[in-house]
Design an enzyme around this catalytic site. Structure first.
Site, PDB file in Angstrom:
ATOM      1  N   HIS A 103       0.822  -1.210   0.000  1.00  0.00           N
ATOM      2  CA  HIS A 103       0.000   0.000   0.000  1.00  0.00           C
ATOM      3  C   HIS A 103       0.862   1.268   0.000  1.00  0.00           C
ATOM      4  O   HIS A 103       2.051   1.242   0.314  1.00  0.00           O
ATOM      5  CB  HIS A 103      -0.917   0.012   1.232  1.00  0.00           C
ATOM      6  N   GLU A 157      -2.339  -6.795   7.274  1.00  0.00           N
ATOM      7  CA  GLU A 157      -1.005  -6.735   7.862  1.00  0.00           C
ATOM      8  C   GLU A 157      -0.909  -7.627   9.101  1.00  0.00           C
ATOM      9  O   GLU A 157      -1.926  -7.988   9.716  1.00  0.00           O
ATOM     10  CB  GLU A 157      -0.669  -5.274   8.216  1.00  0.00           C
TER      11      GLU A 157
END
Length: 274
Positions: free
Chosen positions: A23, A101
């Site tokens: 990201h 994550e």
């Protein structure tokens, strides 16, 4: 006659591309704070620019599937890339919790420097250190394995009938085409290609798993320090996977890496500011 039919079927395979993207930058990335899962921030202004730059870089690369972490920073990055890519106009973005994550438990929201000191005091690296209530390295690896298996079944179910090919006798799942520094390196002419937007530590542990346990082949000249490093925000990693059908499921039969942690679009972004 029946024996020949079985042999023909067993030689069928489907080869496709997998491009992992970290990201874009968030304010916490900029300020050196740990996010993990509980801190779900949007992209910063710079992060939005990075995502758009990645989109421009990949605009002519064909994608057939899009898988994205369900955290906001990954979703915004995927949206920016898809918006600039004509092959994505009719695609659904599959929001996938398995791609989120690593959880860092009680230290999420704290300074990275503090967490590094905690790991050092425990005599461990950042990757091996597990904060209270956080995910272990092994638990993240299990999520990587689960996502890979899920993706293989989705890709196989959607594309096998149309795209599966009889394997030539000289075919090697790990054979490499030249890498020329182009956005479509490794996937030129590939009708099946999965864009997958995820996170830094997750990507790092995924690469460990691909190389150390699946025995994914690497491009010549790559050293371990680079291979297992953290990708920059919107850094790109690309792999070529080959699957075969066994009974009613699809199995991985080969994997090779095209490139790791590529950030050519970030260099272009920096040059635009000069």
């Amino acid at each position: 006659m029946q024996r020949h039919t079985v042999n023909c079927l067993s030689m069928k395979r489907l080869t496709f591309g997998l491009t992992l993207v970290r990201h874009g930058e968030t304010q916490y990335n900029k300020e050196g704070f740990l996010q993990g899962q509980a801190v779900d921030l949007p992209l910063s202004d710079k992060g939005l620019c990075q995502a758009k730059a990645a989109g421009h870089y990949l605009k002519d690369v064909k994608f057939s599937n899009v898988f994205v972490s369900d955290l906001l920073r990954a979703q915004q990055t995927a949206e920016a890339i898809m918006k600039l890519n004509s092959s994505c106009s009719g695609l659904q973005m599959a929001s996938e919790p398995l791609l989120k994550e690593r959880s860092f438990g009680s230290v999420e929201g704290r300074r990275m420097l503090d967490v590094r000191e905690m790991a050092k005091a425990a005599g461990q690296s950042m990757l091996d250190f597990t904060p209270p209530n956080g995910e272990t390295r092994e638990q993240v690896k299990e999520r990587v394995k689960e996502f890979l298996e899920k993706m293989l079944q989705v890709i196989g179910a959607e594309h096998w009938e149309d795209r599966g090919e009889d394997e030539p006798s000289s075919f090697s799942p790990t054979e490499a085409s030249p890498v020329e520094g182009r956005a479509d390196d490794g996937v030129r002419g590939f009708p099946v290609h999965a864009l997958t937007v995820t996170h830094g530590v997750y990507m790092c542990l995924a690469v460990h798993y691909f190389v150390e346990e699946i025995h994914c082949t690497l491009p010549p000249g790559y050293d371990k320090a680079h291979v297992f490093s953290l990708s920059p925000n919107t850094g790109l990693c690309r792999f070529i996977l080959t699957i075969r059908k066994e009974d009613d499921s699809f199995k991985l039969s080969g994997m090779r890496c095209v490139f790791l942690h590529r950030g050519d679009h970030l260099q272009q972004l920096n040059e635009q500011k000069i």
